[in-house]
Design a protein around this motif. Structure first.
Motif, PDB file in Angstrom:
ATOM      1  N   TRP A  19       0.822  -1.206  -0.046  1.00  0.00           N
ATOM      2  CA  TRP A  19       0.094   0.065   0.028  1.00  0.00           C
ATOM      3  C   TRP A  19       0.896   1.282  -0.130  1.00  0.00           C
ATOM      4  O   TRP A  19       1.769   1.170   0.641  1.00  0.00           O
ATOM      5  CB  TRP A  19      -0.900  -0.040   1.176  1.00  0.00           C
ATOM      6  CG  TRP A  19      -1.956  -1.027   1.372  1.00  0.00           C
ATOM      7  CD1 TRP A  19      -1.564  -2.244   1.961  1.00  0.00           C
ATOM      8  CD2 TRP A  19      -3.233  -1.160   1.013  1.00  0.00           C
ATOM      9  NE1 TRP A  19      -2.885  -3.089   2.139  1.00  0.00           N
ATOM     10  CE2 TRP A  19      -3.913  -2.410   1.482  1.00  0.00           C
ATOM     11  CE3 TRP A  19      -4.262  -0.093   0.135  1.00  0.00           C
ATOM     12  CZ2 TRP A  19      -5.130  -2.730   1.072  1.00  0.00           C
ATOM     13  CZ3 TRP A  19      -5.321  -0.597  -0.059  1.00  0.00           C
ATOM     14  CH2 TRP A  19      -5.839  -1.969   0.064  1.00  0.00           C
ATOM     15  N   SER A  20       0.361   2.422  -0.645  1.00  0.00           N
ATOM     16  CA  SER A  20       1.210   3.656  -0.736  1.00  0.00           C
ATOM     17  C   SER A  20       0.151   4.515   0.399  1.00  0.00           C
ATOM     18  O   SER A  20      -0.995   4.893  -0.033  1.00  0.00           O
ATOM     19  CB  SER A  20       1.210   4.202  -2.052  1.00  0.00           C
ATOM     20  OG  SER A  20       1.370   5.698  -1.959  1.00  0.00           O
ATOM     21  N   MET A  21       0.793   4.844   1.281  1.00  0.00           N
ATOM     22  CA  MET A  21      -0.240   5.577   2.483  1.00  0.00           C
ATOM     23  C   MET A  21       0.539   6.596   3.258  1.00  0.00           C
ATOM     24  O   MET A  21       1.799   6.850   2.783  1.00  0.00           O
ATOM     25  CB  MET A  21      -0.613   4.535   3.656  1.00  0.00           C
ATOM     26  CG  MET A  21      -1.071   3.292   3.085  1.00  0.00           C
ATOM     27  SD  MET A  21      -1.552   2.105   4.299  1.00  0.00           S
ATOM     28  CE  MET A  21      -0.077   1.437   5.079  1.00  0.00           C
ATOM     29  N   GLY A  22      -0.015   7.472   3.989  1.00  0.00           N
ATOM     30  CA  GLY A  22       0.707   8.639   4.655  1.00  0.00           C
ATOM     31  C   GLY A  22       1.786   7.747   5.575  1.00  0.00           C
ATOM     32  O   GLY A  22       1.812   6.585   6.040  1.00  0.00           O
ATOM     33  N   ASN A  23       2.604   8.547   5.993  1.00  0.00           N
ATOM     34  CA  ASN A  23       3.714   8.300   6.869  1.00  0.00           C
ATOM     35  C   ASN A  23       3.484   7.595   8.114  1.00  0.00           C
ATOM     36  O   ASN A  23       4.036   6.567   8.458  1.00  0.00           O
ATOM     37  CB  ASN A  23       4.907   9.280   7.078  1.00  0.00           C
ATOM     38  CG  ASN A  23       5.630   9.643   5.964  1.00  0.00           C
ATOM     39  OD1 ASN A  23       5.607   8.918   4.561  1.00  0.00           O
ATOM     40  ND2 ASN A  23       6.166  10.853   5.979  1.00  0.00           N
ATOM     41  N   LYS A  24       2.515   8.181   8.814  1.00  0.00           N
ATOM     42  CA  LYS A  24       2.025   7.909  10.249  1.00  0.00           C
ATOM     43  C   LYS A  24       1.497   6.334  10.215  1.00  0.00           C
ATOM     44  O   LYS A  24       2.186   5.313  10.893  1.00  0.00           O
ATOM     45  CB  LYS A  24       1.118   8.717  10.801  1.00  0.00           C
ATOM     46  CG  LYS A  24       1.149   8.366  12.358  1.00  0.00           C
ATOM     47  CD  LYS A  24      -0.304   7.791  12.658  1.00  0.00           C
ATOM     48  CE  LYS A  24      -0.439   7.537  14.300  1.00  0.00           C
ATOM     49  NZ  LYS A  24      -1.485   6.751  14.665  1.00  0.00           N
ATOM     50  N   ILE A  25       0.700   6.124   9.261  1.00  0.00           N
ATOM     51  CA  ILE A  25       0.214   4.818   9.101  1.00  0.00           C
ATOM     52  C   ILE A  25       1.188   3.753   8.531  1.00  0.00           C
ATOM     53  O   ILE A  25       0.971   2.707   8.889  1.00  0.00           O
ATOM     54  CB  ILE A  25      -1.283   4.672   8.426  1.00  0.00           C
ATOM     55  CG1 ILE A  25      -1.821   3.178   8.168  1.00  0.00           C
ATOM     56  CG2 ILE A  25      -0.990   5.286   6.958  1.00  0.00           C
ATOM     57  CD1 ILE A  25      -3.108   3.287   7.817  1.00  0.00           C
ATOM     58  N   THR A  26       2.142   4.216   7.832  1.00  0.00           N
ATOM     59  CA  THR A  26       3.133   3.422   7.377  1.00  0.00           C
ATOM     60  C   THR A  26       4.051   2.713   8.405  1.00  0.00           C
ATOM     61  O   THR A  26       4.357   1.667   8.419  1.00  0.00           O
ATOM     62  CB  THR A  26       3.846   3.715   5.922  1.00  0.00           C
ATOM     63  OG1 THR A  26       2.814   4.426   5.319  1.00  0.00           O
ATOM     64  CG2 THR A  26       4.744   2.813   5.451  1.00  0.00           C
ATOM     65  N   VAL A  27       4.244   3.725   9.175  1.00  0.00           N
ATOM     66  CA  VAL A  27       5.065   3.238  10.486  1.00  0.00           C
ATOM     67  C   VAL A  27       4.309   2.467  11.155  1.00  0.00           C
ATOM     68  O   VAL A  27       4.767   1.206  11.830  1.00  0.00           O
ATOM     69  CB  VAL A  27       5.685   4.507  11.164  1.00  0.00           C
ATOM     70  CG1 VAL A  27       6.518   4.029  12.319  1.00  0.00           C
ATOM     71  CG2 VAL A  27       6.497   5.469  10.415  1.00  0.00           C
ATOM     72  N   ASP A  28       2.935   2.858  11.510  1.00  0.00           N
ATOM     73  CA  ASP A  28       2.202   1.761  12.319  1.00  0.00           C
ATOM     74  C   ASP A  28       1.912   0.359  11.724  1.00  0.00           C
ATOM     75  O   ASP A  28       1.899  -0.471  12.529  1.00  0.00           O
ATOM     76  CB  ASP A  28       0.778   2.560  12.449  1.00  0.00           C
ATOM     77  CG  ASP A  28       0.610   3.708  13.296  1.00  0.00           C
ATOM     78  OD1 ASP A  28       1.534   3.855  14.198  1.00  0.00           O
ATOM     79  OD2 ASP A  28      -0.273   4.302  13.363  1.00  0.00           O
ATOM     80  N   SER A  29       2.099   0.364  10.364  1.00  0.00           N
ATOM     81  CA  SER A  29       1.929  -0.898   9.722  1.00  0.00           C
ATOM     82  C   SER A  29       3.268  -1.757  10.032  1.00  0.00           C
ATOM     83  O   SER A  29       3.350  -2.978  10.588  1.00  0.00           O
ATOM     84  CB  SER A  29       1.790  -0.753   8.256  1.00  0.00           C
ATOM     85  OG  SER A  29       0.598  -0.199   8.059  1.00  0.00           O
ATOM     86  N   ALA A  30       4.210  -1.185  10.200  1.00  0.00           N
ATOM     87  CA  ALA A  30       5.605  -1.943  10.345  1.00  0.00           C
ATOM     88  C   ALA A  30       5.625  -2.397  11.964  1.00  0.00           C
ATOM     89  O   ALA A  30       6.221  -3.396  11.981  1.00  0.00           O
ATOM     90  CB  ALA A  30       6.779  -0.951  10.277  1.00  0.00           C
ATOM     91  N   THR A  31       5.198  -1.473  12.746  1.00  0.00           N
ATOM     92  CA  THR A  31       5.296  -1.857  14.145  1.00  0.00           C
ATOM     93  C   THR A  31       3.905  -2.859  14.464  1.00  0.00           C
ATOM     94  O   THR A  31       4.067  -3.688  15.523  1.00  0.00           O
ATOM     95  CB  THR A  31       5.043  -0.613  15.195  1.00  0.00           C
ATOM     96  OG1 THR A  31       3.786  -0.087  14.900  1.00  0.00           O
ATOM     97  CG2 THR A  31       6.129   0.289  15.165  1.00  0.00           C
ATOM     98  N   MET A  32       3.035  -2.822  13.535  1.00  0.00           N
ATOM     99  CA  MET A  32       1.913  -3.813  13.806  1.00  0.00           C
ATOM    100  C   MET A  32       0.933  -3.097  14.772  1.00  0.00           C
ATOM    101  O   MET A  32      -0.105  -3.647  14.948  1.00  0.00           O
ATOM    102  CB  MET A  32       2.214  -4.960  14.360  1.00  0.00           C
ATOM    103  CG  MET A  32       2.824  -5.981  13.325  1.00  0.00           C
ATOM    104  SD  MET A  32       1.609  -6.515  12.066  1.00  0.00           S
ATOM    105  CE  MET A  32       1.062  -8.155  12.303  1.00  0.00           C
ATOM    106  N   MET A  33       1.200  -1.828  15.123  1.00  0.00           N
ATOM    107  CA  MET A  33       0.233  -0.911  15.870  1.00  0.00           C
ATOM    108  C   MET A  33      -0.959  -0.781  15.052  1.00  0.00           C
ATOM    109  O   MET A  33      -1.911  -0.941  15.607  1.00  0.00           O
ATOM    110  CB  MET A  33       0.904   0.289  16.051  1.00  0.00           C
ATOM    111  CG  MET A  33       0.154   1.193  17.267  1.00  0.00           C
ATOM    112  SD  MET A  33       0.086   0.785  18.929  1.00  0.00           S
ATOM    113  CE  MET A  33      -1.292  -0.512  19.108  1.00  0.00           C
ATOM    114  N   ASN A  34      -0.780  -0.563  13.588  1.00  0.00           N
ATOM    115  CA  ASN A  34      -1.952  -0.461  12.780  1.00  0.00           C
ATOM    116  C   ASN A  34      -3.050  -1.509  12.975  1.00  0.00           C
ATOM    117  O   ASN A  34      -4.079  -1.412  13.141  1.00  0.00           O
ATOM    118  CB  ASN A  34      -1.518  -0.334  11.487  1.00  0.00           C
ATOM    119  CG  ASN A  34      -2.626   0.134  10.459  1.00  0.00           C
ATOM    120  OD1 ASN A  34      -3.403   0.913  10.847  1.00  0.00           O
ATOM    121  ND2 ASN A  34      -2.906  -0.934   9.481  1.00  0.00           N
TER     122      ASN A  34
END
Ligand code: NDP
Ligand code: MG
Length: 388
Positions: free
Chosen positions: A201-216
């Motif tokens: 996915w191409s998304m905003g920076n905040k949610i992309t970081v959240d996806s990497a931590t799994m916080m998303n």
């Protein structure tokens, strides 16, 4: 005709919402927008759609925008801050697309529901921070609350009427984010660029970081709990690398319904706009059946991803635990993006915040906003200590 108030117009969801709006000018009218600081892009949108009002959240940027408009004789009302967002929601349009990032989205959502306006909700932090309260307003409102997050749009579309008694569980799919193939040892060396390179996915920076931590994914579990009124015990997460299945609903008889489609946010965005109807979108959003493809699923254990467990625990603990988790996460992600803390410092920081949280009543907006503010201060103080 949908008269649309687009909050967060310059972001990833905002930009794709504009693409959908452009496909059908007879049905959709963009009434007003908000941005944070990006007045260059805001100016283009204002001119393209001949807007008569805007909220530029940041005061300095709002002043610069006003000066730019005055210089060319363009008459426009320029509002600013949270009050500006709320004024737009109260006075403009009949349909709110909340594509803001962060808990700043809570009050605009509540105000829209109070006024019986439909809300398309991309801003997941709203439900993580104030899910119980927002759903109280949604139940009382004749305005609809329609999910835009792809997993929740999928579940929304797979749930049958009166699903409560027949539902066994929902399964939220997770791509695994940009670091899904990075080992624990390698994590120590990951860069911001690596974290921001999402595979699907191409998304905003905040949610992309959240996806990497799994916080998303953790936030999406909490979001699903509130949206669909499902106990945490009936919510599961599965790793699905292709992101073709956006989520699944399993019924008591063993039937499983899944929502499939391309990884294109314009599909759930348009569905939120046309719901309960469907309309032609773009050839680009059509699935390609001419090539073979496969779907892989792997179970995810909470031990493997402590941050996911943290989200489940915060959600189950209720009160303002999830609001605190969200506020701390916003601060931590921002600090990471500014290079102040390392990726591996995010989860321990959030764990400390949740463990030391003094919860408050989750049905009073004043308490929730106070927790949000206090937790931000607490998280910033931790980060300052870490960086000294
Ligand atoms: P972006 O960062 O790309 O965009 C955020 C938008 O909100 C921008 O218009 C930005 O303005 C504005 N904004 C940022 N901070 C503030 C603030 N403090 N006050 C007011 N406005 C602000 O985010 P996304 O579009 O990626 O995400 C939006 C929401 O949708 C998030 O909650 C995200 O989790 C959710 N979501 C996003 C998906 C995606 O594919 N992007 C998928 C599913 C959910 P400016 O440009 O001026 O900074
Ligand atoms: Mg999602």
């Amino acid at each position: 005709m949908k008269e649309i108030v687009l909050l967060g117009a310059t972001g990833s969801i905002g930009t794709q919402t504009l693409q959908v709006i452009r496909t059908n000018p007879k049905e959709y009218q963009l009434t007003t927008i908000s941005v944070h600081t990006n007045i260059v892009q805001a100016w283009q949108i204002v001119n393209e759609f001949s807007l008569k009002s805007i909220c530029v959240y940041d005061e300095v940027a709002a002043l610069a925008f006003q000066q730019k408009a005055s210089a060319v004789g363009y008459k426009i009302e320029v509002l600013t801050g949270l009050e500006g967002l709320i004024t737009l929601v109260k006075t403009q349009g009949n349909f709110i697309m909340n594509a803001l990032v962060g808990s700043v989205g809570v009050l605009p959502t509540i105000e829209a529901l109070k006024l019986n306006k439909d809300v398309a909700l991309a801003n997941k932090e709203t439900l993580v921070t104030a899910g119980r309260l927002v759903m109280e307003y949604a139940r009382k409102s004749s305005g609809k609350l329609i999910p835009v997050d792809s997993e929740h749009s999928a579940i929304f579309q797979c749930l049958e009427p009166n699903y409560e008694k027949e539902l066994k569980q929902i399964i939220i799919t997770a791509s695994g984010g940009s670091l899904r193939d990075v080992t624990k040892d390698e994590l120590a060396g990951v860069t911001i660029e690596q974290v921001l390179a999402h595979p699907n996915w191409s998304m905003g920076n905040k949610i992309t970081v959240d996806s990497a931590t799994m916080m998303n994914k953790g936030f999406e579990v909490i979001e699903a709990k509130w949206l669909f009124d499902i106990p945490f015990e009936q919510i599961h997460v599965a790793l699905h690398r292709q992101s073709t299945v956006h989520s699944l609903v399993e019924y008591v008889d063993g039937s499983i319904l899944a929502h499939l489609g391309k990884t294109d946010m314009r599909i759930p965005i348009q569905y939120a706009l046309t719901y309960p109807k469907r309309e032609v979108l773009s050839p680009l959003t059509s699935f390609d059946w001419s090539k073979p493809f496969s779907l892989d699923f792997e179970p995810i254990s909470l031990e493997q991803f402590p941050i996911l467990k943290l989200a489940f625990d915060a959600g189950k603990a209720g009160k303002t635990y999830a609001a605190a988790l969200n506020a701390a996460n916003e601060v931590a992600v921002n600090a990471f993006l500014l290079g102040k803390i390392h990726f591996t410092e995010i989860t321990p920081l959030l764990t400390r915040i949740v463990e030391s949280h003094q919860p408050k009543n989750e049905l009073l907006i004043e308490d929730i906003l106070l927790v949000d503010q206090q937790t931000r201060k607490q998280a910033k103080a931790y980060i300052n200590k870490l960086t000294k």
